[in-house]
Design a protein around this motif. Structure first.
Motif, PDB file in Angstrom:
ATOM      1  N   LEU A 358       0.845  -1.191   0.000  1.00 19.28           N
ATOM      2  CA  LEU A 358       0.000   0.000   0.000  1.00 19.28           C
ATOM      3  C   LEU A 358       0.880   1.240   0.000  1.00 19.28           C
ATOM      4  O   LEU A 358       1.874   1.324   0.725  1.00 19.28           O
ATOM      5  N   GLU A 359       0.508   2.210  -0.808  1.00 18.95           N
ATOM      6  CA  GLU A 359       1.200   3.487  -0.850  1.00 18.95           C
ATOM      7  C   GLU A 359       0.247   4.582  -0.384  1.00 18.95           C
ATOM      8  O   GLU A 359      -0.942   4.572  -0.739  1.00 18.95           O
ATOM      9  N   LEU A 360       0.777   5.506   0.408  1.00 18.46           N
ATOM     10  CA  LEU A 360       0.022   6.634   0.924  1.00 18.46           C
ATOM     11  C   LEU A 360       0.624   7.914   0.366  1.00 18.46           C
ATOM     12  O   LEU A 360       1.855   8.051   0.276  1.00 18.46           O
ATOM     13  N   ARG A 361      -0.251   8.856   0.017  1.00 17.53           N
ATOM     14  CA  ARG A 361       0.214  10.138  -0.502  1.00 17.53           C
ATOM     15  C   ARG A 361      -0.479  11.241   0.282  1.00 17.53           C
ATOM     16  O   ARG A 361      -1.717  11.211   0.456  1.00 17.53           O
ATOM     17  N   GLY A 362       0.297  12.218   0.772  1.00 11.19           N
ATOM     18  CA  GLY A 362      -0.331  13.274   1.535  1.00 11.19           C
ATOM     19  C   GLY A 362       0.605  14.401   1.892  1.00 11.19           C
ATOM     20  O   GLY A 362       1.708  14.530   1.346  1.00 11.19           O
ATOM     21  N   GLN A 363       0.185  15.215   2.855  1.00 10.11           N
ATOM     22  CA  GLN A 363       0.849  16.448   3.228  1.00 10.11           C
ATOM     23  C   GLN A 363       1.391  16.341   4.645  1.00 10.11           C
ATOM     24  O   GLN A 363       0.765  15.770   5.536  1.00 10.11           O
ATOM     25  N   MET A 364       2.561  16.950   4.833  1.00 11.48           N
ATOM     26  CA  MET A 364       3.168  17.032   6.162  1.00 11.48           C
ATOM     27  C   MET A 364       2.871  18.398   6.782  1.00 11.48           C
ATOM     28  O   MET A 364       3.036  19.429   6.109  1.00 11.48           O
ATOM     29  N   ILE A 365       2.430  18.411   8.023  1.00 13.31           N
ATOM     30  CA  ILE A 365       2.149  19.653   8.758  1.00 13.31           C
ATOM     31  C   ILE A 365       2.883  19.590  10.094  1.00 13.31           C
ATOM     32  O   ILE A 365       2.670  18.661  10.895  1.00 13.31           O
ATOM     33  N   MET A 367       3.496  20.698  13.769  1.00 13.68           N
ATOM     34  CA  MET A 367       2.772  21.303  14.891  1.00 13.68           C
ATOM     35  C   MET A 367       3.796  21.769  15.921  1.00 13.68           C
ATOM     36  O   MET A 367       4.340  20.969  16.685  1.00 13.68           O
ATOM     37  N   GLU A 368       4.054  23.082  15.900  1.00 14.95           N
ATOM     38  CA  GLU A 368       5.120  23.641  16.731  1.00 14.95           C
ATOM     39  C   GLU A 368       4.834  23.485  18.216  1.00 14.95           C
ATOM     40  O   GLU A 368       5.734  23.177  19.009  1.00 14.95           O
ATOM     41  N   SER A 369       3.565  23.673  18.613  1.00 14.13           N
ATOM     42  CA  SER A 369       3.247  23.599  20.047  1.00 14.13           C
ATOM     43  C   SER A 369       3.434  22.202  20.601  1.00 14.13           C
ATOM     44  O   SER A 369       3.832  22.024  21.759  1.00 14.13           O
ATOM     45  N   LEU A 370       3.180  21.191  19.797  1.00 20.55           N
ATOM     46  CA  LEU A 370       3.329  19.802  20.240  1.00 20.55           C
ATOM     47  C   LEU A 370       4.652  19.183  19.838  1.00 20.55           C
ATOM     48  O   LEU A 370       4.960  18.060  20.251  1.00 20.55           O
ATOM     49  N   GLN A 371       5.411  19.911  18.994  1.00 19.42           N
ATOM     50  CA  GLN A 371       6.673  19.380  18.485  1.00 19.42           C
ATOM     51  C   GLN A 371       6.463  18.017  17.829  1.00 19.42           C
ATOM     52  O   GLN A 371       7.246  17.077  18.013  1.00 19.42           O
ATOM     53  N   CYS A 372       5.380  17.946  17.055  1.00 20.92           N
ATOM     54  CA  CYS A 372       5.038  16.707  16.342  1.00 20.92           C
ATOM     55  C   CYS A 372       4.683  17.044  14.898  1.00 20.92           C
ATOM     56  O   CYS A 372       4.348  18.189  14.555  1.00 20.92           O
ATOM     57  N   MET A 373       4.735  16.015  14.039  1.00 19.96           N
ATOM     58  CA  MET A 373       4.411  16.152  12.618  1.00 19.96           C
ATOM     59  C   MET A 373       3.107  15.399  12.325  1.00 19.96           C
ATOM     60  O   MET A 373       2.947  14.243  12.736  1.00 19.96           O
ATOM     61  N   LEU A 374       2.198  16.104  11.650  1.00 18.81           N
ATOM     62  CA  LEU A 374       0.934  15.494  11.245  1.00 18.81           C
ATOM     63  C   LEU A 374       1.009  15.144   9.761  1.00 18.81           C
ATOM     64  O   LEU A 374       1.292  15.999   8.922  1.00 18.81           O
ATOM     65  N   TYR A 375       0.760  13.876   9.458  1.00 19.36           N
ATOM     66  CA  TYR A 375       0.770  13.402   8.063  1.00 19.36           C
ATOM     67  C   TYR A 375      -0.657  13.098   7.657  1.00 19.36           C
ATOM     68  O   TYR A 375      -1.233  12.084   8.044  1.00 19.36           O
ATOM     69  N   LEU A 376      -1.265  14.034   6.907  1.00 21.81           N
ATOM     70  CA  LEU A 376      -2.613  13.840   6.366  1.00 21.81           C
ATOM     71  C   LEU A 376      -2.482  13.192   5.000  1.00 21.81           C
ATOM     72  O   LEU A 376      -1.903  13.779   4.082  1.00 21.81           O
ATOM     73  N   CYS A 377      -3.016  11.992   4.842  1.00 23.00           N
ATOM     74  CA  CYS A 377      -2.753  11.244   3.626  1.00 23.00           C
ATOM     75  C   CYS A 377      -3.999  10.520   3.150  1.00 23.00           C
ATOM     76  O   CYS A 377      -5.040  10.510   3.811  1.00 23.00           O
ATOM     77  N   SER A 378      -3.858   9.921   1.974  1.00 17.58           N
ATOM     78  CA  SER A 378      -4.891   9.081   1.361  1.00 17.58           C
ATOM     79  C   SER A 378      -4.198   7.939   0.641  1.00 17.58           C
ATOM     80  O   SER A 378      -3.021   8.049   0.265  1.00 17.58           O
ATOM     81  N   PRO A 379      -4.885   6.820   0.419  1.00 19.15           N
ATOM     82  CA  PRO A 379      -4.268   5.727  -0.351  1.00 19.15           C
ATOM     83  C   PRO A 379      -3.971   6.173  -1.778  1.00 19.15           C
ATOM     84  O   PRO A 379      -4.788   6.847  -2.430  1.00 19.15           O
ATOM     85  N   LEU A 380      -2.788   5.850  -2.257  1.00 16.52           N
ATOM     86  CA  LEU A 380      -2.400   6.184  -3.628  1.00 16.52           C
ATOM     87  C   LEU A 380      -2.866   5.050  -4.537  1.00 16.52           C
ATOM     88  O   LEU A 380      -2.140   4.093  -4.807  1.00 16.52           O
ATOM     89  N   LEU A 381      -4.104   5.154  -4.974  1.00 12.34           N
ATOM     90  CA  LEU A 381      -4.732   4.146  -5.826  1.00 12.34           C
ATOM     91  C   LEU A 381      -5.247   4.824  -7.081  1.00 12.34           C
ATOM     92  O   LEU A 381      -5.843   5.903  -7.014  1.00 12.34           O
ATOM     93  N   ARG A 382      -5.023   4.189  -8.211  1.00 15.05           N
ATOM     94  CA  ARG A 382      -5.412   4.790  -9.480  1.00 15.05           C
ATOM     95  C   ARG A 382      -6.641   4.127 -10.089  1.00 15.05           C
ATOM     96  O   ARG A 382      -7.411   4.784 -10.780  1.00 15.05           O
ATOM     97  N   THR A 383      -6.810   2.847  -9.865  1.00 15.88           N
ATOM     98  CA  THR A 383      -7.903   2.113 -10.504  1.00 15.88           C
ATOM     99  C   THR A 383      -8.569   1.189  -9.502  1.00 15.88           C
ATOM    100  O   THR A 383      -8.043   0.921  -8.413  1.00 15.88           O
ATOM    101  N   LEU A 384      -9.735   0.692  -9.903  1.00 18.60           N
ATOM    102  CA  LEU A 384     -10.429  -0.290  -9.078  1.00 18.60           C
ATOM    103  C   LEU A 384      -9.647  -1.594  -8.991  1.00 18.60           C
ATOM    104  O   LEU A 384      -9.741  -2.319  -7.989  1.00 18.60           O
ATOM    105  N   HIS A 385      -8.878  -1.885 -10.030  1.00 22.75           N
ATOM    106  CA  HIS A 385      -8.070  -3.099 -10.011  1.00 22.75           C
ATOM    107  C   HIS A 385      -7.025  -3.029  -8.906  1.00 22.75           C
ATOM    108  O   HIS A 385      -6.788  -4.026  -8.191  1.00 22.75           O
ATOM    109  N   GLU A 386      -6.378  -1.885  -8.744  1.00 22.88           N
ATOM    110  CA  GLU A 386      -5.411  -1.729  -7.665  1.00 22.88           C
ATOM    111  C   GLU A 386      -6.102  -1.815  -6.312  1.00 22.88           C
ATOM    112  O   GLU A 386      -5.521  -2.334  -5.349  1.00 22.88           O
TER     113      GLU A 386
END
Length: 781
Positions: A358-365, A367-386
């Motif tokens: 499985l491949e995930l594609r998304g954005q890194m954010i 969070m300075e107050s928590l000193q943590c990184m949030l990765y908002l992502c979705s499955p990288l799927l192109r077709t129903l076959h995948e």
């Protein structure tokens, strides 16, 4: 892709310096032009072409690459990417920042694309540091050309770019070329366009005070307008909050305050952790040590190890894009890029061992107050076959996630592409079938034209009725094999077929040389006419030369009984005939009239290896450079006494000309014929040996047509049409008793008198087998 770059490089050189310069460059570089059409990564070819171009043009490589970058940008715009490029950002910073997102989108369609990566940093003085990463070395000077052309075209800004650092580092996976450019901007616009570009961020940065004054002025006008409306009603003065005033201005004003927008955040987050994890099923929160602090429900379902909080994220995932090492510092440097994670096979459950990862594609954010990184992502799927390969369902993806629409739209696109491919395949199949049909049509037409005259065959194909035509003068020839009945009685049928085939193939070739029409073959009989169906004034000369060629060609065919060359008799007569198509199921072009009878009598009363002429044929040939010998008066059955002649030779034409062979230099006159006869002895013997082979006619040399000078003819009188009643009358009593030889066969043996005191008789049982033999059929055997 280097195929695209090389194609663009070719277009640049051809457009600016001409096709000849490109050919010289390609030849000097030793590059085949076909290489430029393939989408392959060939650094050597590109750098070799650039090196040769610099030497030919006498300019440094950085100038060539910069000019190429400018042209590459224009080439992309002409290729249909201009709208996509314009919408990447509202300024140059945003444009560069989203280049990696554009490459990620294009990689959905071009999965083998290996694009460079860009990272941009803003400086306090308004300049920018552009970080360029690529595993293709030597092409960094293309970047100033591309970025400069985009800045000038989209943002009306001139930029200068200089390299401040150039290293090869392992910040990303593997050794990559890392170039740092210092980018400075300078707005360029005329006085008339000043107001148009005054809203650009670059202009606002230079004129902040004017913008602040304009903003305060608009705010004062809006407040005064509200105060005027409320002054009529005495209201106890209440001190309004800042946001109450802002809401009124935005409602009543023209929205100019949007340029100074400042977001508002609630004091507490109005969402609980359970709702957050369910609403965003694909997200991961991790700290600086890459320890997982939180994960969405769907990604926990797929990767159960994430349910154990505190595990290291790099144990379960690897970074596919951008190609950086999995550290928090590397992620922060490329935080504006889209990140693609791929699950590690060794950490997945047993059920995933045979599935694609499985491949995930998304954005890194961050969070300075928590000193943590949030990765908002979705499955990288192109077709129903995948989706099916990973045993996932659309329900696993959140309804608000555009990945659902992407999969369905891409599936629809693939279905349309498949239909288009099927259409192309069907189109190609139809093209091949059409080609084969055309070939078969040509074969059918060739067979039809061999059976009927071309203009008659064309009329029959069009469904038209072919009427009979009267020809005032033509020349008819009949020939047969001497003692053919005895040969048939002493040989096997296949030997007769091969002998006739060998002889007829040679005769058919002569019809092409002298342009005479072959009417039919019946057993050993061969019938030819000159001046029909196309009237010509030299019909007698053509048939005479054809008959001389027949005598020569017959000597090349062996008698299967004795092994000696066969002998033929030839008879020629000139006169009027009526010609037309008879029958519907097997239509044949037939000749009717007394001329056919007399020509047949000339053949049956002839002498072996001689050409027997009637008086009318003699009159047509006596002044045409032919040597003719008088035979005298003979008794002809059904005609009484007739004065006949023998045709000996053509005084001016050589044997090669008569046979349609290439003319030798020595063949300058009649005196060359005896010497040629001696040199031809060995050739004749070889030809006689090949005569017994079924394919002996396949290697015949190309026939060279003999030249004739035709004078004007009475075409109208020769091709006069006849109606059906006339045809019935012709085929009835008037002409039927006189047409002894036509398409329907020979007359009975009683119509043919004896030749040299020998009765010409063929058994009735033998006649059906021999009459239907055709040279084409023999050739197939």
């Amino acid at each position: 892709m280097y195929g695209f770059i090389n194609t663009c490089l070719k277009s640049l050189v051809v457009e600016k310096y001409g096709e000849e310069t490109w050919e010289k460059l390609r030849i000097q570089a030793g590059v085949q032009d076909s290489f430029l059409t393939f989408e392959v990564y060939q650094d050597e070819i590109t750098m070799l072409l650039i090196d040769k171009a610099c030497k030919m043009l006498g300019v440094p490589s950085d100038m060539v690459l910069k000019q190429f970058g400018e042209y590459f940008f224009e080439f992309c715009k002409r290729s249909g990417y201009d709208h996509m490029l314009r919408t990447l950002g509202g300024n140059l910073y945003e444009f560069i920042e989203n280049l990696d997102s554009l490459h990620s989108y294009l990689s959905l369609s071009y999965q083998e694309m290996n694009a460079p990566s860009f990272r941009v940093e803003n400086n306090e003085d308004g300049s920018m540091h552009l970080h360029y990463y690529s595993d293709r070395r030597g092409l960094c000077h293309i970047v100033p050309g591309i970025i400069g052309a985009a800045a000038l075209d989209f943002f009306n800004t001139e930029i200068s770019m200089e390299i401040v650092n150039q290293t090869e580092e392992e910040e990303r996976t593997g050794k990559k070329e890392h170039i740092v450019f210092l980018v400075t901007q300078k707005p360029v616009f005329s006085y008339n366009k000043r107001e148009k570009f005054s809203s650009l961020p670059q202009y606002l940065a230079d004129s902040g005070r004017q913008s602040e004054k304009l903003l305060n002025k608009d705010l004062e006008k809006a407040v005064n307008k509200i105060r005027d409306r409320t002054s009529l009603v005495p209201v106890r003065p209440v001190k309004k909050s800042h946001w109450t005033t802002i809401r009124g201005i935005v409602t009543l004003g023209k929205g100019k305050l949007l340029r100074g927008f400042d977001p508002v955040y609630p004091k507490t987050l109005w969402i609980d952790t359970k709702t957050f994890c369910n609403g965003l099923p694909f997200h991961i929160v991790f700290d600086k040590e890459l320890r997982v602090k939180q994960a969405g429900v769907s990604i926990q379902k797929i990767v159960p190890g994430l349910q154990t909080m505190g595990i290291h994220l790099d144990h379960y995932f690897s970074i596919v894009h951008p190609e950086v090492t999995f550290t928090i510092s590397s992620v922060q440097k490329f935080i504006n890029s889209q990140f693609v994670f791929r699950t590690r096979r060794e950490m997945m459950p047993e059920s995933w061992k045979q599935r694609p990862m499985l491949e995930l594609r998304g954005q890194m954010i961050w969070m300075e107050s928590l000193q943590c990184m949030l990765y908002l992502c979705s499955p990288l799927l192109r077709t129903l076959h995948e989706l099916e390969e990973r045993q996932m369902h659309i329900a696993d993806i959140a309804p608000h996630d555009v990945t659902r629409d992407l999969i369905l739209l891409n599936q629809q696109r693939l279905a349309e592409m498949e239909l288009s491919n099927q259409l192309e395949r069907k189109k190609e199949e139809l093209r091949i079938l059409s080609k084969h049909l055309e070939e078969e049509k040509k074969k059918t037409e060739a067979l039809l034209y061999a059976m009927l005259p071309k203009h008659v065959a064309n009329q029959l194909k069009e469904g038209k009725r072919v009427e009979a035509g009267e020809f005032k003068e033509c020349t008819i020839l009949f020939s047969d094999v001497v003692t053919f009945t005895n040969i048939c009685a002493q040989c096997e049928p296949i030997q007769i077929v091969l002998m006739l085939n060998s002889m007829y193939l040679r005769f058919d070739r002569l019809t092409t040389v002298h342009d005479v029409y072959k009417v039919e073959t019946i057993g050993d009989a061969y019938m030819v006419v000159g001046g029909v169906p196309v009237p010509v004034s030299t019909h007698a000369e053509r048939v005479a030369n054809f008959s001389l060629g027949m005598i020569i060609a017959a000597k090349e065919v062996k008698n299967p009984v004795s092994g000696n060359p066969i002998q033929i008799r030839v008879g020629i007569h000139t006169g009027p005939v009526l010609a037309g198509v008879v029958g519907e199921k097997m239509p044949r072009y037939c000749l009717f009239g007394d001329t056919v009878n007399i020509a047949s009598r000339m053949e049956s009363h002839g002498v072996p290896s001689k050409i027997h002429l009637s008086t009318s044929a003699y009159r047509c040939l006596k002044d045409k450079n032919f040597e003719i010998m008088e035979r005298g008066e003979i008794e002809v059955k059904g005609k009484g006494k007739m004065h006949t002649y023998f045709l000996i030779k053509n005084r001016t034409a050589t044997e090669n000309e008569i046979l349609g062979r290439p003319i030798r230099d020595s063949d300058s006159g009649p005196e060359s014929i005896p010497s040629f006869q001696e040199s031809r002895t060995e050739v004749i013997e070889n030809a006689c040996q090949q005569a017994m082979q079924p394919n002996s006619g396949e290697d015949q040399p190309l026939a060279i047509a003999m030249k004739y000078v035709d004078g004007p003819t009475d075409v109208q009188g020769a091709c006069k049409g006849r109606n059906q009643a006339r045809i019935m009358d012709v085929t009835g009593k008037t002409y039927g008793s006189k047409s002894c030889r036509n398409l329907h066969g020979e007359q009975q043996s009683s119509d043919h008198p004896s030749l040299l005191n020998q009765e010409r008789f063929k058994p009735a049982t033998e006649e059906p087998e021999i009459r239907n033999v055709r040279s084409n059929f023999c050739n197939v055997l």
